[in-house]
Enzyme design. Structure first.
Site, PDB file in Angstrom:
ATOM      1  N   CYS A 115     -26.668   7.140  10.252  1.00 16.84           N
ATOM      2  CA  CYS A 115     -25.483   6.676  10.981  1.00 16.84           C
ATOM      3  C   CYS A 115     -24.626   5.701  10.183  1.00 16.84           C
ATOM      4  O   CYS A 115     -23.483   5.446  10.539  1.00 16.84           O
ATOM      5  CB  CYS A 115     -25.905   6.055  12.309  1.00 16.84           C
ATOM      6  SG  CYS A 115     -26.746   7.231  13.403  1.00 16.84           S
ATOM      7  N   HIS A 244     -20.316   1.691  14.722  1.00 13.18           N
ATOM      8  CA  HIS A 244     -20.958   2.991  14.909  1.00 13.18           C
ATOM      9  C   HIS A 244     -21.111   3.234  16.402  1.00 13.18           C
ATOM     10  O   HIS A 244     -21.537   2.343  17.151  1.00 13.18           O
ATOM     11  CB  HIS A 244     -22.317   3.000  14.216  1.00 13.18           C
ATOM     12  CG  HIS A 244     -23.206   4.116  14.667  1.00 13.18           C
ATOM     13  ND1 HIS A 244     -22.795   5.430  14.676  1.00 13.18           N
ATOM     14  CD2 HIS A 244     -24.485   4.110  15.144  1.00 13.18           C
ATOM     15  CE1 HIS A 244     -23.775   6.180  15.136  1.00 13.18           C
ATOM     16  NE2 HIS A 244     -24.804   5.408  15.428  1.00 13.18           N
ATOM     17  N   ASN A 274     -22.973  10.262  20.323  1.00 12.30           N
ATOM     18  CA  ASN A 274     -23.281   9.684  19.018  1.00 12.30           C
ATOM     19  C   ASN A 274     -23.235  10.794  17.980  1.00 12.30           C
ATOM     20  O   ASN A 274     -24.078  11.690  17.970  1.00 12.30           O
ATOM     21  CB  ASN A 274     -24.673   9.049  19.080  1.00 12.30           C
ATOM     22  CG  ASN A 274     -25.109   8.419  17.773  1.00 12.30           C
ATOM     23  OD1 ASN A 274     -24.515   8.639  16.730  1.00 12.30           O
ATOM     24  ND2 ASN A 274     -26.172   7.626  17.822  1.00 12.30           N
TER      25      ASN A 274
END
Length: 327
Positions: A115, A244, A274
């Site tokens: 990520c 993020h 996500n």
């Protein structure tokens, strides 16, 4: 550092999302959950899922093509791809994207930092520009987490989606709008088991949710403070924080830890979930479209992911174009 020093400057953004949207209601048949449970704990109402005929390379190609259009460029000096879900272990995704975009024999390679991948690749790309190794760099973040998420695992199946985002970096000076002013990054391999895919070819993503939450808040907040110091900014100088897009609670907790008003933290995961490395460029595109990011704003990007790896970057937002598409 002074305003004349060479650095990388953000010149254009591109995104690509799968056309298929899977809302929370579609998950209820196979998961012991509810729409309200998912929304309250994650802020996610839907996610985009790529079909079997759409690859990580396909999504990355489209996002990269859009970024080149946004920047008004037909070619670049290098291609850097951030992904933790490549279509195959070998070869890298980047050379394929460079070839399908018609960029010729430019250097092209992948960066794997989960990520945090976009910001890791941003730091690497900026280094290529700052040292004169490359003039213009295409940075692509592309992910297909639906390939590694167990559809029966409530802890992960509700969170992740597929997508890609890309940015073009050009050579410029620190005083230019869009110039990268500071980077902070780090890792801690002792936490490698907190987010992992145990089997090389056919395993599913496993995540220790509560511990990941605590580590994410700790490292994104700490990294943000360090990059602020490198940019010469105070927390009150920040116009927008683009974290993020892990889940809404983490975003809120990071803002709270930094004593930053929640309205300044861009939250763009409601309809995408996500998307790992792709989440920050997708959030940048969302923030620009929503008016959260405006030319001249002081913007901090921050991320945390498997590795463990984290990173942050600071820049003054430029007046740029974003080009979007779907596959």
């Amino acid at each position: 550092m002074n305003g004349g020093e060479r650095t990388a400057v953000l010149a254009g953004l591109g995104t690509c999302l799968p056309r298929q949207e899977v809302d929370n209601a579609a998950l209820l048949a196979r998961l012991d959950t509810s729409d309200s449970w998912i929304r309250e704990r994650t802020g996610i109402a839907a996610r985009r899922i790529a079909g079997a005929d759409v690859s990580v390379g396909d999504l990355g190609h489209a996002a990269g093509e859009n970024a080149l259009k946004a920047a008004g460029l037909a070619t670049v000096d290098a291609v850097v791809v951030a992904t933790s879900t490549p279509d195959r272990p070998l070869p890298a995704v980047a050379p394929r994207i460079a070839t399908t975009l018609g960029l010729g024999a430019v250097p092209a390679f992948d960066v794997s930092a989960a990520c945090s991948g976009f910001l890791y690749a941003l730091a690497v790309s900026a280094g290529l520009v700052a040292t004169g190794v490359a003039g213009d760099v295409l940075l692509v973040a592309t992910e297909k987490y639906s390939d590694i998420v167990d559809p029966a695992d409530r802890a992960t199946a509700v969170l992740f989606g597929d997508g890609a985002g890309a940015a073009v970096l050009r050579s410029g000076r620190r005083g230019d709008p869009g110039a990268l002013l500071g980077v902070d990054w780090g890792s801690d391999g002792t936490g490698r088991e907190l987010i992992s895919v145990p089997e090389r070819y056919d395993g599913f993503l496993a995540m220790a949710g509560k511990r990941v939450y605590l580590k994410a808040v700790e490292h994104m907040a700490g990294s943000t403070l360090r990059v602020l110091d490198r940019c010469g900014w105070a927390i009150g100088d920040v116009d927008a924080l683009v974290p993020h897009q892990a889940n809404k609670r983490i975003i809120q907790a990071v803002a709270q830890r930094l004593s930053l008003p929640e309205r300044k933290a861009v939250c763009a995961l409601e309809r995408t979930g996500n998307t790992a490395a792709a989440s920050i460029p997708l959030a940048l595109a969302h923030g620009q479209e929503a008016g959260t990011l405006g030319a001249g704003d002081r913007v901090v990007l921050t991320a945390f992911g498997a590795g463990l790896a984290w990173a942050s970057a600071g820049l003054v937002w430029p007046d740029i174009t974003t080009v979007r598409s779907e596959l």
